[in-house]
Scaffold this active site. Sequence first.
Site, PDB file in Angstrom:
ATOM      1  N   LYS A 155       0.746  -1.219  -0.130  1.00  0.00           N
ATOM      2  CA  LYS A 155       0.038   0.000   0.006  1.00  0.00           C
ATOM      3  C   LYS A 155       0.609   1.150  -0.093  1.00  0.00           C
ATOM      4  O   LYS A 155       0.667   1.980  -0.633  1.00  0.00           O
ATOM      5  CB  LYS A 155      -0.801   0.041   0.972  1.00  0.00           C
ATOM      6  CG  LYS A 155      -1.564   1.259   1.379  1.00  0.00           C
ATOM      7  CD  LYS A 155      -2.198   1.431   2.750  1.00  0.00           C
ATOM      8  CE  LYS A 155      -1.293   1.884   3.942  1.00  0.00           C
ATOM      9  NZ  LYS A 155      -0.989   3.062   4.421  1.00  0.00           N
ATOM     10  N   ARG A 163       1.230  14.610  12.797  1.00  0.00           N
ATOM     11  CA  ARG A 163       1.421  14.364  11.443  1.00  0.00           C
ATOM     12  C   ARG A 163       1.346  15.745  10.553  1.00  0.00           C
ATOM     13  O   ARG A 163       0.726  15.632   9.753  1.00  0.00           O
ATOM     14  CB  ARG A 163       0.478  13.493  10.815  1.00  0.00           C
ATOM     15  CG  ARG A 163       0.694  12.083  11.569  1.00  0.00           C
ATOM     16  CD  ARG A 163       0.073  10.767  11.158  1.00  0.00           C
ATOM     17  NE  ARG A 163       0.813  10.265   9.939  1.00  0.00           N
ATOM     18  CZ  ARG A 163       0.455   9.437   9.210  1.00  0.00           C
ATOM     19  NH1 ARG A 163      -0.601   8.968   9.325  1.00  0.00           N
ATOM     20  NH2 ARG A 163       1.245   8.941   8.186  1.00  0.00           N
TER      21      ARG A 163
END
Length: 425
Positions: A22, A121
């Site tokens: 992925k 993040r």
Amino acid sequence: MDKFLIQGGQPLEGRIAASGAKNSALPVLAACLLTAEKVTLDRIPQVRDIATMERLLKHAGAQVTRRNGQVTVDAATIAHPEAPYEVVKTMRASSLVLGPLVARCGRARVSLPGGCAIGARPINLHVAGLERLGAVVRQEHGYIEAEAPHGLTGAEVTFDRISVTGTEDLLMAAVLARGETVIHNAACEPEVADVAALLIKMGARIEGAGTSTIRVQGVDRLHGTPPGTAHAIIPDRIEAGTFLIAGALTAGDLTVTDCEPEHLRALIAKLNEAGAEVTEPAQGQGRSIRVRSKGKLKSVDMTTQEHPGFPTDLQAQFMALMTQADGIAMITETIFENRFMHVQELARMGANIRLEGRRALVAGPTRLSGAQVIASDLRASASLVLAALAAAGETLIDRVYHIDRGYEKIEAKLAGVGARIKRVK
Ligand code: EPU
């Protein structure tokens, strides 16, 4: 919302195949925006994050078609060089289109990702890198707007800290910049090397991808994959690692096929240290790893690190394993500040885990028993599935859409090696 119903206590036995990665497929799909010609890709997994990235490419104006397991992207024209909030909020990796869009179109508008279950993040490193290549970047209305109307110019870029998608984003921008770009303190993850491998097939000039220094000589344009050929992405090392841990945890005998042992050295070492027996049987095509365990495991300490260290994306699954090991395991998370959401859920199943800041102390072995638990993010969900496979009785895992983001047909794959797992609507 779908749930998984799992009856634990069954050793996993047989062969289970890894899908394409992925985290390779995401940047590789973004890289297709760099050329007006068609790019054909093989082994792109059918998971939700990939569907999201395909949606993003289509939004920009590309055509994406799936045929016989291959994906072809045709970005002949890019009408909207942007990544809207609706898409980015569901997948942080959307920021991977920033570099390719600025490089190809001279401008890009990408929504800022918000917070996330595993940490803040931010994407400041992506932005700083692009600014070094001459992009003018503004932040407005929750969007990053980057412009380089006269193109990007190569430069020396030293990342303040190692970022996987930050490295990939900058690499994809640098391939079309004028002159030489040198990326220092680059991420060494195999996924970075995979994107570079595709870019090289498209005509890019890159050296050192997969090491901490990457050199790029910019070119004027990139072409598609040669007609009749496809770029096959690397196997998913995190999925393969999750299965290996499942084999050890259930005292099984499991062979993970179609994987790459070189990408899993840190996990293999830890499994051996814990007393599982890991071998790499010769196989016709592709490579495989076999794990066997008699159920007697020893606790081992583990610290997550950038590649080739132990991957943070296997930390939660390894913690599930340590609940069944004899002694106290100290697990230290150094990559994300909040990646212990699985701890409370594992505790509900009977695990004995103490959290001390970025450390978790796991005392084992404890008897796990089935319970109702909630998945909080992709890898945390995987650890709950593993714990459920080893637990006595029945576990119901809610919010499995998290696991569907990154594991292809996980319930069918696990059922194929003896797990009693069902998806319930
Ligand atoms: N960071 C910054 N600023 C940035 C970028 C990152 O401070 O601009 C910090 C992050 O907050 C984090 C650290 O740097 O603390 C490392 O983050 P990195 O940028 O390397 O993570 P990422 O590129 O966003 C990828 C994977 C993650 C995986 C990490 C670490 C993809 C699409 N995602 O994320 O995968 O955990 O690298 O290996 O490649 C997953 O698959 O479940 C997953 C979360």
